[in-house]
Design a protein around this motif. Structure first.
Motif, PDB file in Angstrom:
ATOM      1  N   GLU A 208       0.836  -1.212   0.000  1.00 19.06           N
ATOM      2  CA  GLU A 208       0.000   0.000   0.000  1.00 19.06           C
ATOM      3  C   GLU A 208       0.869   1.260   0.000  1.00 19.06           C
ATOM      4  O   GLU A 208       0.561   2.247  -0.673  1.00 19.06           O
TER       5      GLU A 208
ATOM      6  N   SER B  32       2.293   1.559  -3.454  1.00 18.01           N
ATOM      7  CA  SER B  32       1.232   1.953  -4.388  1.00 18.01           C
ATOM      8  C   SER B  32       0.908   3.437  -4.250  1.00 18.01           C
ATOM      9  O   SER B  32       0.693   4.128  -5.252  1.00 18.01           O
ATOM     10  N   ALA B  33       0.877   3.934  -3.007  1.00 17.72           N
ATOM     11  CA  ALA B  33       0.616   5.361  -2.790  1.00 17.72           C
ATOM     12  C   ALA B  33       1.729   6.209  -3.398  1.00 17.72           C
ATOM     13  O   ALA B  33       1.464   7.248  -4.022  1.00 17.72           O
TER      14      ALA B  33
ATOM     15  N   SER C 132       3.694   5.290  -5.919  1.00 17.96           N
ATOM     16  CA  SER C 132       3.537   5.173  -7.366  1.00 17.96           C
ATOM     17  C   SER C 132       2.423   6.083  -7.870  1.00 17.96           C
ATOM     18  O   SER C 132       2.563   6.737  -8.902  1.00 17.96           O
ATOM     19  N   ASP C 133       1.313   6.145  -7.131  1.00 19.00           N
ATOM     20  CA  ASP C 133       0.201   7.023  -7.519  1.00 19.00           C
ATOM     21  C   ASP C 133       0.630   8.487  -7.530  1.00 19.00           C
ATOM     22  O   ASP C 133       0.252   9.248  -8.429  1.00 19.00           O
ATOM     23  N   ARG C 134       1.432   8.892  -6.524  1.00 23.44           N
ATOM     24  CA  ARG C 134       1.914  10.283  -6.485  1.00 23.44           C
ATOM     25  C   ARG C 134       2.807  10.574  -7.695  1.00 23.44           C
ATOM     26  O   ARG C 134       2.685  11.619  -8.338  1.00 23.44           O
TER      27      ARG C 134
ATOM     28  N   LEU D 114       2.892   8.899 -10.564  1.00 22.70           N
ATOM     29  CA  LEU D 114       2.071   8.806 -11.773  1.00 22.70           C
ATOM     30  C   LEU D 114       1.263  10.085 -11.967  1.00 22.70           C
ATOM     31  O   LEU D 114       1.170  10.612 -13.080  1.00 22.70           O
ATOM     32  N   SER D 115       0.721  10.609 -10.894  1.00 22.14           N
ATOM     33  CA  SER D 115      -0.028  11.855 -10.958  1.00 22.14           C
ATOM     34  C   SER D 115       0.861  13.008 -11.419  1.00 22.14           C
ATOM     35  O   SER D 115       0.418  13.884 -12.163  1.00 22.14           O
TER      36      SER D 115
ATOM     37  N   GLU E  85       0.969  12.715 -15.154  1.00 28.89           N
ATOM     38  CA  GLU E  85      -0.321  13.036 -15.768  1.00 28.89           C
ATOM     39  C   GLU E  85      -0.647  14.520 -15.684  1.00 28.89           C
ATOM     40  O   GLU E  85      -1.348  15.055 -16.544  1.00 28.89           O
TER      41      GLU E  85
ATOM     42  N   PHE F 220       4.146   3.797 -13.032  1.00 31.92           N
ATOM     43  CA  PHE F 220       4.864   5.068 -13.149  1.00 31.92           C
ATOM     44  C   PHE F 220       5.934   4.981 -14.232  1.00 31.92           C
ATOM     45  O   PHE F 220       6.024   5.847 -15.107  1.00 31.92           O
TER      46      PHE F 220
END
Length: 197
Positions: free
Chosen positions: A57, A60-61, A63-65, A67-68, A71, A122
């Motif tokens: 988790e 993943s958090a 990676s989300d940051r 990736l954002s 984007e 990412f």
């Protein structure tokens, strides 16, 4: 405002991120993370079930940051967007060393069976953006991946080393090193509009 920003789950992931960044997966413990949060180990287990799941988790958090950040990068061309992304990554890495340490720890802690590594989306998104640039449009995935990794590695190594560099050479010299590192990064990103080699 994000309705989940202050949720226990989010607070637990944030605290665990710092612990995993400083200690790595193997040295970190659920009991230590719980102590830092002022909760019981069972509270963490209630949300995540195991240290492995909590670590996934956390990654993943992260990676989300990241990736954002790809984007939401601004620019009118893929070249400008990629250049802006790397320059922002460099600045962010210096300011948010824990995320940078977490990436390094995750790479060191990765098992030989890392097909589902949370950072892959990412890296894939960054590769897709780079393939849209004139310079890298015809490159093989291997060539492009190595180019991306060189820049990420340089940025992360410099950011992780900043305390040591300041200690060895002093704050003034470190500021010169930081400016020089940024200038070299800009120079390395200057050829994105050039024809493929």
């Amino acid at each position: 405002m994000d309705q989940y920003a202050d949720s226990p789950r989010t607070r637990y992931i944030t605290a665990a991120s710092a612990v995993f960044a400083h200690k790595g997966y193997h040295a970190a413990s659920l009991a230590g993370i719980a102590d830092q949060l002022g909760v019981t180990k069972q509270a963490l287990l209630h949300f995540f079930g195991s240290k492995v799941v909590l670590y996934e988790e956390v990654l993943s958090a992260l990676s989300d940051r990241l990736l954002s950040s790809i984007e939401n990068v601004e620019g009118t061309t893929p070249e400008a967007m990629l250049r802006t992304f790397f320059l922002h990554l460099s600045q962010d890495a210096l300011c948010n060393v824990e995320d940078t340490q977490l990436v390094a720890r995750a790479l060191l802690d990765a098992q030989t069976t890392s097909e589902n590594w949370p950072m892959k989306p990412f890296l894939d998104a960054l590769g897709a953006l780079a393939h849209k640039t004139k310079r890298w449009s015809k490159a093989s995935d291997a060539e492009l991946f190595c180019w991306i990794y060189q820049h990420i590695g340089s940025i992360q190594h410099f950011a992780i080393s900043q305390t040591t560099l300041r200690g060895m050479y002093g704050a003034e010299a470190f500021d010169v090193l930081k400016e020089t590192h940024q200038a070299q990064l800009r120079a390395a990103l200057a050829d994105l509009e050039n024809d493929p080699v």
